[in-house]
Design a protein around this motif. Structure first.
Motif, mmCIF file in Angstrom:
data_model
loop_
_atom_site.group_PDB
_atom_site.id
_atom_site.type_symbol
_atom_site.label_atom_id
_atom_site.label_comp_id
_atom_site.label_asym_id
_atom_site.label_seq_id
_atom_site.Cartn_x
_atom_site.Cartn_y
_atom_site.Cartn_z
ATOM 1 N N ASP A 174 -3.002 3.031 -12.275
ATOM 2 C CA ASP A 174 -2.096 4.224 -11.448
ATOM 3 C C ASP A 174 -0.553 3.728 -11.669
ATOM 4 O OD1 ASP A 174 -4.022 5.625 -10.603
ATOM 5 O OD2 ASP A 174 -3.877 4.969 -8.514
ATOM 6 N N LEU A 175 -0.189 2.410 -11.621
ATOM 7 C CA LEU A 175 0.990 2.019 -11.808
ATOM 8 C C LEU A 175 1.464 1.877 -13.601
ATOM 9 C CD1 LEU A 175 1.194 -1.074 -9.455
ATOM 10 C CD2 LEU A 175 2.622 1.098 -9.288
ATOM 11 N N GLU A 176 0.479 1.748 -14.255
ATOM 12 C CA GLU A 176 0.741 1.866 -15.853
ATOM 13 C C GLU A 176 0.856 3.288 -16.238
ATOM 14 O OE1 GLU A 176 1.371 0.519 -19.567
ATOM 15 O OE2 GLU A 176 1.214 -0.506 -17.809
ATOM 16 N N ALA A 177 0.204 4.324 -15.682
ATOM 17 C CA ALA A 177 0.581 5.586 -16.164
ATOM 18 C C ALA A 177 1.792 6.147 -15.444
ATOM 19 C CB ALA A 177 -0.755 6.579 -15.247
ATOM 20 N N ARG A 178 2.335 5.790 -14.326
ATOM 21 C CA ARG A 178 3.488 6.132 -13.670
ATOM 22 C C ARG A 178 4.527 5.633 -14.464
ATOM 23 N NH1 ARG A 178 6.352 10.067 -11.663
ATOM 24 N NH2 ARG A 178 7.364 9.517 -9.807
ATOM 25 N N ARG A 233 0.803 -1.269 0.145
ATOM 26 C CA ARG A 233 0.025 0.048 -0.020
ATOM 27 C C ARG A 233 0.967 1.222 -0.225
ATOM 28 N NH1 ARG A 233 -1.389 2.484 4.406
ATOM 29 N NH2 ARG A 233 -1.436 0.852 5.707
ATOM 30 N N GLU A 234 1.817 1.156 1.008
ATOM 31 C CA GLU A 234 2.868 2.418 1.094
ATOM 32 C C GLU A 234 3.409 2.621 -0.269
ATOM 33 O OE1 GLU A 234 4.761 1.983 4.785
ATOM 34 O OE2 GLU A 234 2.926 2.850 5.761
ATOM 35 N N ALA A 235 3.867 1.509 -1.021
ATOM 36 C CA ALA A 235 4.432 1.875 -2.625
ATOM 37 C C ALA A 235 3.778 2.082 -3.231
ATOM 38 C CB ALA A 235 5.369 0.343 -2.616
ATOM 39 N N GLY A 236 2.440 2.281 -3.355
ATOM 40 C CA GLY A 236 1.513 2.543 -4.342
ATOM 41 C C GLY A 236 1.149 1.388 -5.149
ATOM 42 N N VAL A 237 1.352 0.179 -4.689
ATOM 43 C CA VAL A 237 1.002 -0.950 -5.824
ATOM 44 C C VAL A 237 -0.352 -1.392 -5.303
ATOM 45 C CG1 VAL A 237 1.847 -3.243 -6.122
ATOM 46 C CG2 VAL A 237 3.440 -1.839 -5.665
ATOM 47 N N ILE A 238 -0.921 -1.340 -4.268
ATOM 48 C CA ILE A 238 -2.336 -1.781 -3.931
ATOM 49 C C ILE A 238 -3.128 -0.603 -3.407
ATOM 50 C CG2 ILE A 238 -1.844 -4.062 -3.683
ATOM 51 C CD1 ILE A 238 -2.324 -3.686 -0.627
ATOM 52 N N ARG A 239 -4.293 -0.392 -3.461
ATOM 53 C CA ARG A 239 -5.048 0.365 -2.535
ATOM 54 C C ARG A 239 -5.994 -0.389 -1.946
ATOM 55 N NH1 ARG A 239 -5.953 5.603 -3.419
ATOM 56 N NH2 ARG A 239 -5.300 5.470 -5.578
ATOM 57 N N GLN A 240 -6.225 0.056 -0.532
ATOM 58 C CA GLN A 240 -7.148 -0.430 0.491
ATOM 59 C C GLN A 240 -7.882 0.425 1.064
ATOM 60 O OE1 GLN A 240 -3.748 -2.022 3.009
ATOM 61 N NE2 GLN A 240 -4.546 -4.161 2.572
ATOM 62 N N HIS A 241 -9.192 -0.211 1.241
ATOM 63 C CA HIS A 241 -10.286 0.510 1.991
ATOM 64 C C HIS A 241 -11.037 -0.670 3.138
ATOM 65 C CE1 HIS A 241 -12.302 -1.312 -1.211
ATOM 66 N NE2 HIS A 241 -13.563 -1.411 -0.800
ATOM 67 N N TYR A 242 -11.613 0.013 3.795
ATOM 68 C CA TYR A 242 -12.532 -0.958 4.738
ATOM 69 C C TYR A 242 -13.865 -1.389 4.442
ATOM 70 C CZ TYR A 242 -8.886 -0.832 8.598
ATOM 71 O OH TYR A 242 -7.646 -0.925 9.034
ATOM 72 N N PRO A 253 5.034 2.850 -17.435
ATOM 73 C CA PRO A 253 4.255 1.886 -18.506
ATOM 74 C C PRO A 253 5.053 0.645 -18.737
ATOM 75 C CG PRO A 253 4.621 4.210 -19.105
ATOM 76 C CD PRO A 253 5.209 4.150 -17.988
ATOM 77 N N GLY A 254 4.294 -0.409 -18.808
ATOM 78 C CA GLY A 254 4.772 -1.821 -18.938
ATOM 79 C C GLY A 254 5.354 -2.316 -17.773
ATOM 80 N N LEU A 255 5.510 -1.884 -16.880
ATOM 81 C CA LEU A 255 6.464 -2.330 -15.762
ATOM 82 C C LEU A 255 5.474 -3.447 -14.842
ATOM 83 C CD1 LEU A 255 8.802 -2.324 -13.622
ATOM 84 C CD2 LEU A 255 7.534 -0.758 -12.360
ATOM 85 N N LEU A 256 4.464 -3.204 -14.588
ATOM 86 C CA LEU A 256 3.628 -4.251 -13.740
ATOM 87 C C LEU A 256 3.421 -5.428 -14.650
ATOM 88 C CD1 LEU A 256 2.088 -5.158 -11.212
ATOM 89 C CD2 LEU A 256 0.323 -3.870 -12.141
ATOM 90 N N THR A 257 3.172 -5.227 -16.078
ATOM 91 C CA THR A 257 2.733 -6.116 -17.128
ATOM 92 C C THR A 257 4.125 -7.411 -17.190
ATOM 93 O OG1 THR A 257 1.336 -4.838 -18.133
ATOM 94 C CG2 THR A 257 2.021 -6.859 -19.455
ATOM 95 N N ALA A 258 5.270 -6.611 -17.160
ATOM 96 C CA ALA A 258 6.415 -7.550 -17.361
ATOM 97 C C ALA A 258 6.779 -8.078 -15.947
ATOM 98 C CB ALA A 258 7.642 -6.526 -17.689
ATOM 99 N N VAL A 259 6.483 -7.524 -15.064
ATOM 100 C CA VAL A 259 6.660 -8.312 -13.722
ATOM 101 C C VAL A 259 5.641 -9.594 -13.272
ATOM 102 C CG1 VAL A 259 6.699 -8.285 -11.024
ATOM 103 C CG2 VAL A 259 8.084 -6.177 -12.423
ATOM 104 N N LEU A 260 4.627 -9.295 -13.643
ATOM 105 C CA LEU A 260 3.723 -10.319 -13.626
ATOM 106 C C LEU A 260 3.651 -11.420 -14.493
ATOM 107 C CD1 LEU A 260 0.471 -8.250 -12.994
ATOM 108 C CD2 LEU A 260 1.606 -9.876 -11.358
ATOM 109 N N GLU A 261 4.150 -10.992 -15.771
ATOM 110 C CA GLU A 261 4.352 -11.973 -17.006
ATOM 111 C C GLU A 261 5.608 -12.891 -16.437
ATOM 112 O OE1 GLU A 261 4.395 -14.670 -19.819
ATOM 113 O OE2 GLU A 261 2.852 -13.175 -19.321
#
Length: 127
Positions: free
Chosen positions: A94-98, A72-81, A100-108
């Motif tokens: 948000d991660l794609e905007a900041r 959460r603090e890194a900005g990877v997830i958003r949490q709410h109750y 581009p392509g990073l999350l897709t590559a890491v997940l792959e």
């Protein structure tokens, strides 16, 4: 300065960095841990708004809480109750905007790594 959001029913607030405040180093650090990467993979695989208790993780409850806080603090997830449950959602847009392509590559890469089988050890040469 991280922004805070109010939970829908409990009024408890959680701090989240704004998109412009998400740092590459923090994201990479968060994704480098196998447990946190597993959480992110589960969220990316269509489990949006998952309760923290829904994850079957091989760590204690307090360690699980720590992993979610790092994400959460890194900005990877958003949490709410929602009631007493803390719900988590991957910040894909948000991660794609900041970054581009990073999350897709890491997940792959994570999916490939999880699907790979370690090669059998080669028999040792006889002496």
């Amino acid at each position: 300065m991280p922004t805070t959001e109010r939970g829908t029913t409990s009024g408890r607030r959680l701090a989240h960095p704004a998109v412009a405040e998400i740092r590459l180093e923090a994201v990479l650090h968060a994704l480098a841990d196998p447990v946190r990467l597993r959480i992110v993979r589960d969220l990316a695989d269509g489990h949006a708004d998952m309760a923290c208790i829904a994850f079957d993780l091989p760590v204690s409850k307090s360690t699980t809480t720590h992993h979610f806080k790092v994400l959460r603090e890194a900005g990877v997830i958003r949490q709410h109750y929602e009631g007493t449950s803390r719900m988590s959602r991957l910040r894909e847009d948000d991660l794609e905007a900041r970054f581009p392509g990073l999350l897709t590559a890491v997940l792959e890469g994570a999916r490939r790594s999880a699907g790979s089988v370690s090669p059998s050890p080669s028999p040792s040469p006889s002496a």
